[in-house]
Design an enzyme around this catalytic site. Structure first.
Site, PDB file in Angstrom:
ATOM      1  CB  THR A   1      -0.914  -0.022   1.160  1.00  0.00           C
ATOM      2  OG1 THR A   1      -1.446   1.253   1.280  1.00  0.00           O
ATOM      3  CG2 THR A   1      -0.083  -0.195   2.574  1.00  0.00           C
ATOM      4  CG  ASP A   2      -1.171   4.933  -1.063  1.00  0.00           C
ATOM      5  OD1 ASP A   2      -1.592   4.237   0.301  1.00  0.00           O
ATOM      6  OD2 ASP A   2      -1.623   5.785  -1.439  1.00  0.00           O
TER       7      ASP A   2
ATOM      8  CE1 TYR B   1      -3.354  -2.539   5.993  1.00  0.00           C
ATOM      9  CE2 TYR B   1      -3.041  -0.271   5.542  1.00  0.00           C
ATOM     10  CZ  TYR B   1      -3.144  -1.297   5.133  1.00  0.00           C
ATOM     11  OH  TYR B   1      -3.341  -1.668   3.839  1.00  0.00           O
TER      12      TYR B   1
ATOM     13  CE  LYS C   1      -0.286  -4.542   3.185  1.00  0.00           C
ATOM     14  NZ  LYS C   1      -0.844  -5.814   2.759  1.00  0.00           N
TER      15      LYS C   1
END
Ligand code: NAD
Ligand code: TDX
Length: 339
Positions: free
Chosen positions: A125-126, A153, A157
């Site tokens: 994810t960015d 979160y 990641k």
């Protein structure tokens, strides 16, 4: 070719399975998913009985179960969508995020090494890049932007991404990573901004905007994300990271107002509530590398994509209504009750 898709009963994984079936019907797909609150088997019900498709209820943290599946199916490619994916839940209970997103990814990569899988693709994810200031519209995330996470979160990641690169360098695991901006489209769980606002507006419920609604997200129609991952599987270089995004930045409040307008609902439903802790201000992806190296470009503009998405939620009440009337109500009370 046999592709193992983890987290395929979720939003993006489910859309990816449909994308692959349409564009590569000759491939076999195995979907591994533990069906957490976010997994919904009804998303896959039209293809559950099709040849070349198998659903397996399994947790990516279950090493013995994962090895058994690899032994039986010998996948050529593994695409890992399985994750705890909601920032607000990670602020409430980080533990499961670390377990699934980091340790689960490790189990999958160990299985890939053991069984000689040709490609492991990590869907990232960015958010691993942190955020950008609102007053610097000239800045974008590139693949070289340092990792700088804000929430449990995004930290989980980023940790997984580092582990993937470590497995590539240390063990020669043929791995790729993609880092995409915010997705929207069919089958998104109604805890995320766009489906939550659509469902609440349709039920004439308050539309809870965090802070002043000025945070900016870079929205991409989910099918364009699926197309990018498919290209990376075909033409991407092992060891490479690719950013994915369509240069479509929008303030949250403008999205919520647009949803009200499309549904003919009054803006008086909008309620400003306490801000998310550590709330990232702006995400903005520079997708130049995937365009230059793989020729990827998004196909669906936001004005078309949002109308299609709203239409989908209108036509598929039977998909999301059981969600918002079930256990979700306790979550909603916990998350929004005191705000
Ligand atoms: P989602 O929450 O809709 O789906 C996640 C799926 O993973 C669910 O089906 C769930 O049952 C499954 N799962 C969770 N834990 C599992 C476990 N331990 N074992 C097996 N299955 C498990 O998520 P999503 O929005 O589809 O996101 C998919 C991936 O894409 C995630 O890795 C997320 O970080 C990433 N991503 C999402 C977005 C976005 O805007 N939604 C943007 C960029 C990247
Ligand atoms: O009720 C809400 N009100 C609100 O104002 C919700 C649920 C969200 N918001 C705001 C917070 C964010 O600024 O809307 C924006 C989008 O929120 P989410 O839909 O929760 O997405 P975000 O936090 O940006 O993270 C998403 O994009 C990156 C996905 O959930 C991640 O899985 C992905 O990695």
């Amino acid at each position: 070719m046999t592709i193992l898709v983890t987290g395929g009963a979720g939003f993006i994984g489910g859309n990816f399975i449909y994308y692959e079936r349409k564009h590569h019907p000759e491939d076999s797909i195995i979907c591994l998913d533990s069906l957490t609150y976010a997994g919904n088997l009804s998303t896959l019900s039209p293809i559950l009985d099709q040849p070349n498709f198998r659903f397996v209820k399994l947790d990516i943290r279950d090493r013995a179960g994962v090895y058994q599946l690899f032994e039986a199916e010998r996948p050529d490619i593994v695409v890992n969508f399985a994750a705890e994916s909601h920032v607000d839940r990670s602020i409430e209970s980080p533990e499961i995020f670390l377990q699934t997103n980091i340790l689960g990814t490790q189990v999958l990569m160990d299985a890939c090494r053991k069984y000689g899988v040709q490609r492991f693709h990590q869907v990232s994810t960015d958010e691993v890049y942190g955020d950008l200031p609102l007053d610097r519209p000239d800045l974008f995330f590139t693949e070289e932007t340092p990792l700088h996470t804000s929430s449990p979160y995004s930290a989980s990641k980023a940790a997984a991404d580092l582990l993937v690169m470590a497995y590539h360098r240390t063990y020669g695991l043929p791995a790729t990573i993609s880092r995409c901006s915010n997705n929207y489209g069919p089958y998104q769980f109604p805890e995320k901004l766009i489906p939550l606002m659509i469902a609440n507006a349709l039920n004439d419920k308050p539309l809870p905007v965090y802070g002043q609604g000025l945070n900016v997200r870079d929205w991409l129609y989910v099918e364009d994300h699926c197309k990018a991952i498919d290209l990376i599987l075909q033409k991407g270089r092992a060891g490479a990271i690719y950013n994915i995004g369509g240069h479509n930045e929008m303030k949250n409040i403008d999205i919520v107002k647009l949803i009200c307008k499309e549904l003919g609902k009054p803006e008086s439903l909008i309620t400003y509530v306490a801000d998310r802790k550590g709330h990232d201000m702006r995400y903005a992806i520079d997708p130049a590398k995937i365009h230059r190296e793989l020729g990827w470009l998004p196909e669906t503009g936001f004005s078309d994509g949002i109308v299609k998405t709203i239409g989908w939620y209108l036509d598929h009440r039977s998909w999301w209504e059981p969600i918002v009337t079930g256990e979700y109500r306790n979550y909603y009370k916990r998350m929004y009750g005191g705000r």
